[in-house]
Motif scaffolding. Structure first.
Motif, short mmCIF file in Angstrom:
data_model
loop_
_atom_site.label_atom_id
_atom_site.label_comp_id
_atom_site.label_asym_id
_atom_site.label_seq_id
_atom_site.Cartn_x
_atom_site.Cartn_y
_atom_site.Cartn_z
N ASN A 56 0.80 -1.23 0.00
CA ASN A 56 0.00 0.00 0.00
C ASN A 56 0.83 1.28 0.00
OD1 ASN A 56 0.91 -0.27 2.58
ND2 ASN A 56 -1.09 -0.27 3.56
N SER A 57 2.15 1.18 0.13
CA SER A 57 3.02 2.36 0.01
C SER A 57 4.47 1.90 -0.08
CB SER A 57 2.86 3.30 1.21
OG SER A 57 3.43 2.72 2.36
N ALA A 58 5.33 2.80 -0.52
CA ALA A 58 6.77 2.50 -0.49
C ALA A 58 7.26 2.42 0.94
CB ALA A 58 7.55 3.56 -1.26
N THR A 59 6.62 3.18 1.83
CA THR A 59 6.99 3.12 3.24
C THR A 59 6.79 1.70 3.78
OG1 THR A 59 6.33 5.43 3.45
CG2 THR A 59 6.48 4.16 5.50
N SER A 60 5.64 1.10 3.44
CA SER A 60 5.38 -0.29 3.85
C SER A 60 6.39 -1.24 3.20
CB SER A 60 3.97 -0.72 3.44
OG SER A 60 3.01 0.11 4.01
N GLU B 4 17.67 -0.73 -2.34
CA GLU B 4 17.62 0.47 -3.17
C GLU B 4 16.27 1.14 -2.94
OE1 GLU B 4 19.13 0.01 -7.38
OE2 GLU B 4 19.24 -2.10 -6.77
N ASP B 5 16.28 2.37 -2.44
CA ASP B 5 15.04 3.14 -2.38
C ASP B 5 14.93 3.87 -3.71
OD1 ASP B 5 12.96 4.90 -2.06
OD2 ASP B 5 13.49 5.47 -0.01
N ALA B 6 14.20 3.22 -4.64
CA ALA B 6 14.04 3.76 -5.99
C ALA B 6 12.68 4.42 -6.15
CB ALA B 6 14.25 2.64 -7.02
N SER B 7 12.21 5.03 -5.07
CA SER B 7 10.91 5.73 -5.10
C SER B 7 10.86 6.80 -6.19
CB SER B 7 10.64 6.40 -3.74
OG SER B 7 10.44 5.42 -2.75
N HIS B 8 12.04 7.34 -6.56
CA HIS B 8 12.10 8.39 -7.59
C HIS B 8 12.51 7.84 -8.96
CE1 HIS B 8 13.38 11.54 -4.28
NE2 HIS B 8 12.27 10.89 -3.99
N ALA B 9 12.75 6.55 -9.05
CA ALA B 9 13.62 6.10 -10.14
C ALA B 9 13.05 5.03 -11.06
CB ALA B 9 14.94 5.61 -9.53
N PHE C 242 9.89 0.71 -4.91
CA PHE C 242 9.32 1.80 -5.71
C PHE C 242 8.13 2.41 -4.99
CE2 PHE C 242 10.85 -1.21 -9.11
CZ PHE C 242 11.89 -0.42 -9.57
N SER C 243 7.89 3.70 -5.24
CA SER C 243 6.68 4.38 -4.74
C SER C 243 5.80 4.76 -5.91
CB SER C 243 7.05 5.64 -3.97
OG SER C 243 5.88 6.37 -3.65
N PHE C 244 4.49 4.65 -5.68
CA PHE C 244 3.51 5.05 -6.70
C PHE C 244 2.60 6.16 -6.19
CE2 PHE C 244 4.23 0.32 -7.31
CZ PHE C 244 5.19 0.48 -8.30
N VAL D 262 2.81 12.09 -6.98
CA VAL D 262 3.88 12.95 -7.49
C VAL D 262 5.01 12.15 -8.13
CG1 VAL D 262 3.46 14.86 -5.90
CG2 VAL D 262 5.17 13.13 -5.31
N LYS D 263 5.04 10.84 -7.93
CA LYS D 263 6.15 10.03 -8.45
C LYS D 263 5.92 9.74 -9.95
CE LYS D 263 7.73 10.17 -4.26
NZ LYS D 263 7.79 9.21 -3.18
N ILE D 264 6.71 8.88 -10.53
CA ILE D 264 6.72 8.78 -11.99
C ILE D 264 5.48 8.08 -12.55
CG2 ILE D 264 8.02 7.83 -13.96
CD1 ILE D 264 10.54 8.50 -12.21
N HIS E 221 13.61 19.43 -1.64
CA HIS E 221 13.78 17.99 -1.39
C HIS E 221 15.24 17.71 -1.08
CE1 HIS E 221 10.17 18.17 -3.98
NE2 HIS E 221 9.74 17.25 -3.17
N TYR E 222 15.60 17.52 0.16
CA TYR E 222 14.71 17.39 1.32
C TYR E 222 15.32 18.14 2.48
CZ TYR E 222 12.34 13.55 -1.06
OH TYR E 222 11.62 12.82 -1.95
N ILE E 223 14.57 18.33 3.52
CA ILE E 223 15.12 18.79 4.79
C ILE E 223 15.97 17.63 5.31
CG2 ILE E 223 14.52 19.55 7.12
CD1 ILE E 223 11.61 20.05 5.77
C1 LIG Z 1 7.93 9.08 -1.66
C2 LIG Z 1 9.11 8.43 -1.02
C3 LIG Z 1 8.99 7.40 -0.09
C4 LIG Z 1 7.68 6.96 0.47
O1 LIG Z 1 6.77 6.64 -0.49
P1 LIG Z 1 5.24 6.35 -0.10
O2 LIG Z 1 4.77 5.51 -1.23
O3 LIG Z 1 4.58 7.69 -0.03
O4 LIG Z 1 5.23 5.64 1.20
C5 LIG Z 1 10.14 6.79 0.36
N1 LIG Z 1 11.36 7.19 -0.04
C6 LIG Z 1 11.51 8.21 -0.90
C7 LIG Z 1 12.88 8.59 -1.33
C8 LIG Z 1 10.39 8.88 -1.41
O5 LIG Z 1 10.55 9.91 -2.23
#
Ligand SMILES: *Cc1c(COP(=O)(O)O)cnc(C)c1O
Length: 389
Positions: free
Chosen positions: A55-59, A159-164, A185-187, A190-192, A332-334
């Motif tokens: 349900n999220s990239a965080t999960s 790899e946190d590829a949330s942007h990639a 990956f994150s969906f 705002v992501k890709i 992006h980011y503090i």
């Molecule tokens: C957006 C993001 C997350 C979290 O993604 P969610 O799907 O909103 O949980 C994690 N890491 C990075 C680098 C992000 O940009």
């Protein structure tokens, strides 16, 4: 007043809408065929063996850390220039979190700083169990170097590829996990590509994939092969560990599957816009994004750094000036270690000087697939006005 141009925005087609409506008319709103179809599509696209949609990239980061055995007494290291989720996943597992300063050109975790910190940590017995390599703005980290260090020091790599998603490293799709254990990956819109909320973990390791699929759904299995004894009957399931409800719905997966068809086009559009920004901004007192030759970025973000030595305004004045002109800029980011929750652990702003320096100058300009040239010209004109005044 002209409407504000956001820094990111989803692209939704009629086909996307129809695919979600089709699910609404179907038998399954959750736990049906769309989730595995989306998992297969993403894994196949990346060249990874398995995908676990959540349900999220965080999960996804949370269950990735758990599957890798992260727990109390362990350390997770990541970059301070990331969204808080890249670090929080370690805290969820009861581990401690530390950071590695960024490379001043790519803004990704610096591999020299990582090597030095590892050599020191080995002596003090505080080596990390997991390193989360964040592909900031969509540009991949120096994965070959990070992987080589993992062989020496024995840590796991996420790899946190949330942007990639849609990007490449050394000509191969980000997410193939050639140099990592798991890629996330994150969906988020705002992501890709988007599923509204949603994320996915991909891996080549069948055991990690199995562990993550259990963790996503309460630790429950219906597969007799994984039960402690033979099934009691057709109703039977066993909870063989402690998991969560991190499942993705069918509506989300159908949207994601439909978006996947336009992924390459989205990334190509972002590259076209980035090239145009590079050209239009070339004479301004800014540092535009530098791209490593090994990288084909997903280009989630286009970050410029202000040459504060050449302009007569503060970072905040330029930012507020752009906002007042209807440009939805962001930062992006503090640095994560300066967030009160992390500062309480003993971090101070000056711990990671490159991250601190970056934060003092960085502004994310609007970057999304439907950004028009007219809008882009307006952004550049606003920037020109703010930097000259
Ligand atoms: C957006 C993001 C997350 C979290 O993604 P969610 O799907 O909103 O949980 C994690 N890491 C990075 C680098 C992000 O940009």
């Amino acid at each position: 007043m002209v409407p504000t141009i956001p820094y990111g925005r989803q692209n939704i087609s009629e086909a996307d809408i129809q695919s979600v409506v089709d699910v609404l008319r179907s038998d399954y709103l959750t736990q049906g065929p769309a989730v595995p179809a989306f998992e297969n599509a993403v894994a196949a696209y990346c060249g990874a063996a398995h995908g676990v949609a959540v349900n999220s990239a965080t999960s996804a980061l949370h269950i990735a850390c758990l599957a890798l055995g992260l727990g109390a007494g362990d350390w997770l290291w990541t970059s301070p220039i990331t969204f808080v989720a890249s670090a929080n996943c370690g805290l969820y597992c009861g581990a401690q979190v530390d950071f590695v300063d960024i490379d001043p050109r790519t803004y990704n975790l610096c591999t020299q700083a990582l090597a030095a910190k590892l050599a020191h940590a080995e002596k003090t017995g505080r080596l990390p169990k997991v390193v989360v390599a964040v592909h900031l703005c969509g540009q991949p980290c120096d994965m070959a170097a990070i992987h080589a260090l993992s062989q020496t020091y024995g840590f796991k790599i996420i790899e946190d590829a949330s942007h990639a998603i849609g990007g490449r490293y050394q000509q191969e799709a980000i997410g193939n996990c050639r140099f990592s254990d798991i890629t996330v990956f994150s969906f988020h819109p705002v992501k890709i590509i988007t599923t509204a909320e949603g994320g996915m973990a991909v891996t080549n390791d069948a055991e990690l994939a199995h562990a993550m699929s259990l963790l996503r759904s309460h630790g429950i299995t219906r597969d007799e092969a994984h039960m402690t004894h033979a099934s009691d009957g057709p109703w039977y399931y066993q909870q063989i560990g402690l998991g969560f409800n991190y499942r993705m719905t069918e509506l989300q997966a159908a949207l994601g599957l439909s978006q996947m068809q336009r992924l390459d086009a989205f990334v190509a559009q972002r590259h076209g816009l980035a090239k145009r920004y590079d050209m239009l901004l070339a004479d301004l007192p800014l540092v535009t994004p530098w791209q490593h030759p090994d990288s084909y970025s997903g280009l989630h973000l286009y970050v410029v750094r202000l040459r504060l030595d050449l302009i007569h305004k503060t970072h905040r004045e330029v930012f507020e000036g752009l906002r007042s002109l209807g440009i939805g800029v962001n930062v992006h980011y503090i640095p994560v270690h300066t967030q009160p929750h992390f500062a309480r652990m003993g971090f101070t702003a000056t711990d990671f000087p490159q991250a601190q320096h970056y934060y003092a100058e960085a502004i994310s300009l609007p970057m999304f697939q439907d950004l028009t040239h007219t809008q882009q010209d307006r952004i550049v004109a606003a920037l020109r006005q703010e930097l000259s005044a």
